[in-house]
Design an enzyme around this catalytic site. Sequence first.
Site, PDB file in Angstrom:
ATOM      1  N   ARG A 285       0.712  -1.198  -0.099  1.00 20.66           N
ATOM      2  CA  ARG A 285       0.038   0.029  -0.030  1.00 20.66           C
ATOM      3  C   ARG A 285       0.941   1.044   0.015  1.00 20.66           C
ATOM      4  O   ARG A 285       0.457   2.255  -0.777  1.00 20.66           O
ATOM      5  CB  ARG A 285      -0.932   0.068   0.983  1.00 20.66           C
ATOM      6  CG  ARG A 285      -1.980   0.966   1.207  1.00 20.66           C
ATOM      7  CD  ARG A 285      -2.515   1.171   2.745  1.00 20.66           C
ATOM      8  NE  ARG A 285      -2.968  -0.214   3.264  1.00 20.66           N
ATOM      9  CZ  ARG A 285      -4.302  -0.663   2.697  1.00 20.66           C
ATOM     10  NH1 ARG A 285      -5.130  -0.029   2.146  1.00 20.66           N
ATOM     11  NH2 ARG A 285      -4.513  -1.809   3.412  1.00 20.66           N
ATOM     12  N   ARG A 322     -12.865  -1.417  -1.558  1.00 22.44           N
ATOM     13  CA  ARG A 322     -12.597  -1.217  -0.164  1.00 22.44           C
ATOM     14  C   ARG A 322     -13.509  -0.535   0.891  1.00 22.44           C
ATOM     15  O   ARG A 322     -13.934  -0.901   1.899  1.00 22.44           O
ATOM     16  CB  ARG A 322     -11.375  -0.446  -0.278  1.00 22.44           C
ATOM     17  CG  ARG A 322      -9.789  -0.779  -0.815  1.00 22.44           C
ATOM     18  CD  ARG A 322      -8.833   0.205  -0.658  1.00 22.44           C
ATOM     19  NE  ARG A 322      -8.479   0.027   0.584  1.00 22.44           N
ATOM     20  CZ  ARG A 322      -8.793   0.958   1.710  1.00 22.44           C
ATOM     21  NH1 ARG A 322      -9.356   2.128   1.214  1.00 22.44           N
ATOM     22  NH2 ARG A 322      -8.296   1.096   2.704  1.00 22.44           N
ATOM     23  N   CYS A 353     -26.442  -4.119  -7.988  1.00 17.75           N
ATOM     24  CA  CYS A 353     -27.723  -4.354  -7.387  1.00 17.75           C
ATOM     25  C   CYS A 353     -27.312  -4.880  -6.113  1.00 17.75           C
ATOM     26  O   CYS A 353     -27.517  -6.240  -5.696  1.00 17.75           O
ATOM     27  CB  CYS A 353     -28.509  -5.249  -8.111  1.00 17.75           C
ATOM     28  SG  CYS A 353     -28.783  -4.535  -9.761  1.00 17.75           S
TER      29      CYS A 353
HETATM   30  C1  LIG Z   1      -0.205  -8.041   1.741  1.00 19.19           C
HETATM   31  C2  LIG Z   1       1.008  -8.261   2.260  1.00 19.19           C
HETATM   32  C3  LIG Z   1       2.001  -7.281   2.198  1.00 19.19           C
HETATM   33  C4  LIG Z   1       1.970  -5.973   1.905  1.00 19.19           C
HETATM   34  O1  LIG Z   1       1.026  -5.230   2.920  1.00 19.19           O
HETATM   35  P1  LIG Z   1       0.623  -3.726   2.687  1.00 19.19           P
HETATM   36  O2  LIG Z   1      -0.056  -3.559   3.965  1.00 19.19           O
HETATM   37  O3  LIG Z   1       0.154  -3.412   1.483  1.00 19.19           O
HETATM   38  O4  LIG Z   1       2.075  -2.771   3.006  1.00 19.19           O
HETATM   39  C5  LIG Z   1       3.487  -7.830   2.627  1.00 19.19           C
HETATM   40  N1  LIG Z   1       3.708  -8.917   2.795  1.00 19.19           N
HETATM   41  C6  LIG Z   1       3.064  -9.769   2.870  1.00 19.19           C
HETATM   42  C7  LIG Z   1       3.184 -11.237   3.268  1.00 19.19           C
HETATM   43  C8  LIG Z   1       1.549  -9.640   2.689  1.00 19.19           C
HETATM   44  O5  LIG Z   1       0.472 -10.714   2.411  1.00 19.19           O
END
Ligand SMILES: *Cc1c(COP(=O)(O)O)cnc(C)c1O
Length: 432
Positions: A285, A322, A353
Site C-alpha cells: 500500500r 474497499r 444491485c
Molecule cells: C499484503 C502483504 C504485504 C503488503 O502489505 P501492505 O499493507 O500493502 O504494505 C506484505 N507482505 C505480505 C506477506 C502480505 O501478505
Amino acid sequence: MSLPGAPYVAYRGDELHLEGRSLSALAREFGTPLYAYSRSSMLDALSGYERALAGREHLVCYAMKANSTLAVLQLFAAAGCGFDIVSGGELERVLAAGAEPSRVVFSGVGKTRTEMRRALEVGVRCFNVESSAELEVLSEVAVAAGRTARISLRINPDVDAGTHPYISTGLKNNKFGIAHDQALASYRRAAALPGLEVVGIDCHIGSQIVDASPYLDALDRLLDLVEAVEAEGLARHLHLDLGGGLGISYTGETPPSAEALVRSLLERIDARGHGHRTVLFEPGRSLVGNAGVLVSEVLYLKDSGGGKNFCVVDAAMNDLMRPAMYEAWMNIVPCDRAGRATPRDYDVVGPICESGDWLGRDRKLAVTAGDHVAVLSAGAYAMSMASNYNTRGRAAEVLVSGDRAWLIRERETTADLLRGERLLPNDAQSWY
Ligand SMILES: *Cc1c(COP(=O)(O)O)cnc(C)c1O
C-alpha cells in the site's frame, strides 16, 4: 497545492490534475471508470525506503497484490525493486513484467505443490513458509525436483497492529505465520529437512498501520528468535524481513514516513548488534496507494424521498471494493470545481444491485449528471481486487508522467467477459 494524501493530485484553475494531466480530459479520452496512476508518486514512495536503507545489504520487495498491473510492476522492476508474491499467478505476472526471480520472495499460507515446483524452477530468492506442514511439503517437492528451497519462517509475533480485523495479521488467532512459541521447534525441523536451506526470518503484522510501535515490538520478538536459532547453530546470517503494512493517509491519518519508520527499525537492529544482517521489507500500500485515482462519471442524482440524496456514478464496488469490504473512507472530489451545481450531501453509489455498493457516504459535492468525480488514494487494493460482478468489465488504466499518459490496460469488453464459458449441448437441455 496538492490534495491531502494525494501528492500529485492538484487543482490547476478549476480542473483537477494528476501530475500534468487533467483528469476530466483523461476521462473523455479513455472513458470511465478509469484508474490513473502517477509515476512520480510511486517512485518517490520507493525512494523513501531506499534512502533509509542505503549503505546496507537490503531488498525492498514490492507486495504486488496491492496493484499487480504489468506496467506498474515493470516500473518497480526497472527501479531495482524486488517483489513479494502470494500465488503462482503473481509469479508469472511479475516474470512477464521483467522481474529477476532472484529478487522475488514467495509468501502465502496455501502454496500448492505446483506453485512450489514452478518457483523452484525459476529460482525465487526465498519461500516465506507459514506453517510446519508447509515445511514438510516444500522439502519433499524440492528433493523430488533435485533442488534446494531457500526458506524463511514467517513468525506470528502476536502483536496488535491496531488495524481493521480483516487486515490485521500478527495476532495469535490468525491464519498467518507460525506462532512465536512454536518457531524454534520449526527452525529445528527446517534445519533437519533435506530439501531446505534456512536463510531468513520474516513477519508481516497487518496493513494500514499508522504507528511505529507495533513494528518495534515485532522486531524485538524476531531478534530474540534469531539469537536463539543461531545460538543453536541451526542457521547463520539469517536475513530479517519485516514485511509491509505501513499505512497511508486516506482521511488525515498521520503514519510515519517510510524513511522515518525504516530508520527507527534500523536503529533498533543496530543497537541490538544485528547491523550486519540483510534487511528486507515488503511494502504494498505505501508504495502505490496514494499514487492512484479512480475517475468516474456522475450518471444520476436522486432523492430517496427519505431525506437522503444519492449520486449514482458509473464506478462500483466491482471496481473498488474497499468501501464495501472494509467500510473504508476514501476521499471523493469533483474533477471540475467550477461548481455550477448547488452543494449537497450525497451517498456516492454505483450501479450494482447491492445496498453495499457505495464508494462514499455523506459527502458534500457540487455536481450534476455528466460531471466527473475522482476517488483519491485508489492505487492500492483497488484495481487488483476488481471483479466482474454484475457482468461489468474491469476499468481501463493509464499511467501518467508529467504531461504524458499511457494506456496500460484496456477496458474489458463483453467478449472478454464471456470468454471461456460454454453453453450446454442441446441434449443436456432435456435432462429435466
Ligand atoms: C499484503 C502483504 C504485504 C503488503 O502489505 P501492505 O499493507 O500493502 O504494505 C506484505 N507482505 C505480505 C506477506 C502480505 O501478505
